[in-house]
Scaffold this motif. Structure first.
Motif, PDB file in Angstrom:
ATOM      1  N   ASN A  72      47.309  60.679  65.239  1.00  0.00           N
ATOM      2  CA  ASN A  72      46.854  61.885  66.273  1.00  0.00           C
ATOM      3  C   ASN A  72      45.977  62.299  66.401  1.00  0.00           C
ATOM      4  N   ASN A  73      44.847  63.109  66.865  1.00  0.00           N
ATOM      5  CA  ASN A  73      43.878  63.889  67.062  1.00  0.00           C
ATOM      6  C   ASN A  73      42.765  63.172  64.970  1.00  0.00           C
ATOM      7  N   ALA A  74      42.937  61.969  65.451  1.00  0.00           N
ATOM      8  CA  ALA A  74      41.640  61.821  64.285  1.00  0.00           C
ATOM      9  C   ALA A  74      40.234  62.548  64.275  1.00  0.00           C
ATOM     10  N   GLN A  75      39.524  63.252  63.483  1.00  0.00           N
ATOM     11  CA  GLN A  75      39.210  64.088  63.757  1.00  0.00           C
ATOM     12  C   GLN A  75      37.245  63.812  61.987  1.00  0.00           C
ATOM     13  N   GLY A  76      38.319  64.065  60.840  1.00  0.00           N
ATOM     14  CA  GLY A  76      36.924  63.857  59.801  1.00  0.00           C
ATOM     15  C   GLY A  76      36.874  62.163  58.928  1.00  0.00           C
ATOM     16  N   LEU A  77      35.821  61.211  59.151  1.00  0.00           N
ATOM     17  CA  LEU A  77      36.040  60.512  57.985  1.00  0.00           C
ATOM     18  C   LEU A  77      34.639  60.492  57.418  1.00  0.00           C
ATOM     19  N   ALA A  78      35.750  60.067  55.855  1.00  0.00           N
ATOM     20  CA  ALA A  78      34.657  59.412  54.557  1.00  0.00           C
ATOM     21  C   ALA A  78      34.645  58.230  54.257  1.00  0.00           C
ATOM     22  N   ILE A  79      33.259  57.687  53.366  1.00  0.00           N
ATOM     23  CA  ILE A  79      33.674  55.886  53.099  1.00  0.00           C
ATOM     24  C   ILE A  79      33.725  56.563  51.489  1.00  0.00           C
ATOM     25  N   THR A  80      34.562  55.767  50.657  1.00  0.00           N
ATOM     26  CA  THR A  80      33.926  54.866  49.318  1.00  0.00           C
ATOM     27  C   THR A  80      32.756  54.559  49.005  1.00  0.00           C
ATOM     28  N   PRO A  81      31.691  54.950  48.206  1.00  0.00           N
ATOM     29  CA  PRO A  81      30.477  54.600  48.005  1.00  0.00           C
ATOM     30  C   PRO A  81      30.589  53.055  47.964  1.00  0.00           C
ATOM     31  N   ASP A  82      31.398  52.196  47.501  1.00  0.00           N
ATOM     32  CA  ASP A  82      31.320  50.143  48.034  1.00  0.00           C
ATOM     33  C   ASP A  82      31.209  50.164  48.899  1.00  0.00           C
ATOM     34  N   ASP A  83      32.042  51.459  49.899  1.00  0.00           N
ATOM     35  CA  ASP A  83      32.035  50.623  51.711  1.00  0.00           C
ATOM     36  C   ASP A  83      33.427  50.205  52.153  1.00  0.00           C
ATOM     37  N   SER A  84      34.798  50.350  50.874  1.00  0.00           N
ATOM     38  CA  SER A  84      35.217  49.725  50.745  1.00  0.00           C
ATOM     39  C   SER A  84      37.306  49.950  51.682  1.00  0.00           C
ATOM     40  N   ARG A  85      36.876  51.665  51.490  1.00  0.00           N
ATOM     41  CA  ARG A  85      38.175  52.028  51.598  1.00  0.00           C
ATOM     42  C   ARG A  85      37.303  53.664  52.774  1.00  0.00           C
ATOM     43  N   LEU A  86      38.096  53.957  54.277  1.00  0.00           N
ATOM     44  CA  LEU A  86      37.708  54.867  54.767  1.00  0.00           C
ATOM     45  C   LEU A  86      38.597  55.469  54.619  1.00  0.00           C
ATOM     46  N   TYR A  87      38.551  57.120  54.520  1.00  0.00           N
ATOM     47  CA  TYR A  87      40.017  58.049  55.049  1.00  0.00           C
ATOM     48  C   TYR A  87      39.553  58.785  56.547  1.00  0.00           C
ATOM     49  N   VAL A  88      40.447  59.069  57.141  1.00  0.00           N
ATOM     50  CA  VAL A  88      40.874  59.485  58.335  1.00  0.00           C
ATOM     51  C   VAL A  88      41.065  60.788  58.452  1.00  0.00           C
ATOM     52  N   THR A  89      40.820  61.934  58.531  1.00  0.00           N
ATOM     53  CA  THR A  89      41.603  62.709  58.476  1.00  0.00           C
ATOM     54  C   THR A  89      42.792  63.115  60.259  1.00  0.00           C
ATOM     55  N   ASN A  90      43.439  63.267  60.242  1.00  0.00           N
ATOM     56  CA  ASN A  90      44.575  63.385  61.587  1.00  0.00           C
ATOM     57  C   ASN A  90      45.316  65.068  61.646  1.00  0.00           C
ATOM     58  N   SER A  91      44.278  65.276  62.519  1.00  0.00           N
ATOM     59  CA  SER A  91      44.737  66.598  62.955  1.00  0.00           C
ATOM     60  C   SER A  91      46.065  67.237  63.271  1.00  0.00           C
ATOM     61  N   ASN A  92      46.647  66.697  64.307  1.00  0.00           N
ATOM     62  CA  ASN A  92      47.858  66.758  64.755  1.00  0.00           C
ATOM     63  C   ASN A  92      49.031  66.257  64.262  1.00  0.00           C
ATOM     64  N   SER A  93      48.361  65.263  63.135  1.00  0.00           N
ATOM     65  CA  SER A  93      49.598  64.242  62.625  1.00  0.00           C
ATOM     66  C   SER A  93      50.020  65.455  61.513  1.00  0.00           C
ATOM     67  N   ASP A  94      48.511  65.810  60.351  1.00  0.00           N
ATOM     68  CA  ASP A  94      48.832  66.711  59.752  1.00  0.00           C
ATOM     69  C   ASP A  94      48.817  65.530  58.732  1.00  0.00           C
ATOM     70  N   THR A  95      48.303  64.024  58.543  1.00  0.00           N
ATOM     71  CA  THR A  95      48.032  63.121  57.894  1.00  0.00           C
ATOM     72  C   THR A  95      46.835  63.082  57.683  1.00  0.00           C
ATOM     73  N   ILE A  96      46.691  62.238  56.204  1.00  0.00           N
ATOM     74  CA  ILE A  96      45.200  60.983  56.229  1.00  0.00           C
ATOM     75  C   ILE A  96      45.546  59.809  56.313  1.00  0.00           C
TER      76      ILE A  96
END
Length: 351
Positions: free
Chosen positions: A95-119
């Protein structure tokens, strides 16, 4: 002999001459539900990608082939093929996804979910979520170290930055910072993490060797987005309430310039050569272009209402295409080669 040499030179030109295509800036819009594409050579809008959701944060992978977009209220990440500028997938996240970051090899995308308190962790090959990690209160921005082993993310609700081991996807440390940390970047050498604290109007500097705050930099009012120059020597913060951008020398951690930007600066991105800074101005419905040498505005690109995030694609690999002057040399060498061929045939005929 000279004719044969000319022929060889022409072939060499054909296979070694190259030019680089110009990179493009991608701008999300909260009110227009689309992503506009700006040619950074001309600073003209050249395309509009309809995504049918209120787009906020945008990230382009290291290869430059994919753009990932978060959307308020939709709990999805939209995937754009940057070669065709078309939506190719949507991925459910928290819920309410905000931040995005990707690994140097582009294989994994990390997404912060502000209202869910999860990644959410996404496999970019299949565009599917492969893990959900419980974290701190209201995670916002996130960054991954150059070696890909750690992810640092800001918890805006509890004034901390947490560290994730990307091999196990577990939180291994938490660092107190300022009030409402919202933006986060990691230096190219991985030695420092910079965090903009919206509630305290400052930036915390974290040393990654010890995972401690080693400096605090006062800046403008209500900072949000934060970005670094490609060489890591300059840090830029978008200060939404004071309507300006702070320029920080990362060698001294001192503000060296303040750029009056516009009403509510929301997104920042620097070109790959570090010569220009692009900033999206929400209430002015434009993107300003800043010369990073003089820290002055040199252009203004009108966009649709409510621009938010901005990202610049890395330049593509060189295309094997001769320049105009090289075409002239190739043509001349071709003529000489043809003459050489005719002379050799005549010699054989009279032998």
């Amino acid at each position: 002999m000279i004719y044969r040499l000319a022929f060889i030179v022409s072939i060499c030109f054909m296979f070694t001459a190259s030019v680089f295509a110009q990179p493009f800036a991608y701008v999300t819009h909260l009110d227009s539900d689309n992503v506009l594409v700006i040619d950074t050579q001309t600073n003209n809008v050249v395309d509009s990608i309809i995504i049918d959701v209120s787009a906020t944060t945008i990230l382009i992978n290291n290869e430059g082939t994919r753009a990932y977009v978060t959307s308020i209220g939709e709990d999805i990440v939209t995937v754009i093929n940057t070669l065709s500028n078309s939506v190719i997938d949507t991925i459910p996240v928290g819920n309410n996804a905000q931040g995005l970051a990707i690994t140097p090899d582009d294989s994994r995308l990390y997404v912060t979910n502000s209202n869910s308190d999860t990644i959410t962790v996404i496999d970019t090959n299949t565009n599917t979520a492969i893990d959900t990690i419980p974290v701190g209160d209201q995670p916002s921005d996130i960054g991954i170290t150059p070696d890909g082993t750690r992810a640092y993310f800001a918890n805006s609700g509890d004034a901390t930055v947490s560290i994730l081991d990307t091999a196990t996807n577990t939180v291994i440390d938490t660092i107190p910072v300022g009030d409402q940390p919202i933006g986060l970047v990691i230096t190219p050498d991985g030695t420092r993490v910079y965090v903009s604290n919206r509630g305290d109007n400052n930036v915390s500097v974290i040393q990654t060797a010890t995972n401690t705050v080693v400096d605090t930099i006062p800046i403008g009012q209500n900072p949000s987005t934060i970005t670094l120059s490609p060489d890591g020597t300059r840090l830029y913060t978008a200060n939404t309430v004071s309507f300006d951008i702070s320029v920080i020398d990362t060698g001294s951690n001192i503000v060296i310039s303040t750029i009056l930007a516009g009403e509510f600066t929301t997104g920042l991105a620097v070109t790959s050569d570090g010569t220009r800074l692009y900033a999206s101005i929400f209430f002015d419905s434009n993107v300003i272009v800043i010369d990073t040498l003089t820290n002055s505005i040199i252009d203004n690109v009108g966009v649709e209402r409510g621009p938010v995030g901005i990202a610049i694609a890395p330049p593509p690999p060189p295309a094997i295409v001769p320049t105009l002057s090289e075409w002239g040399l190739i043509a001349m060498a071709g003529v000489l080669g043809l003459v050489s061929f005719m002379v050799m045939r005549r010699k054989k005929a009279t032998a």
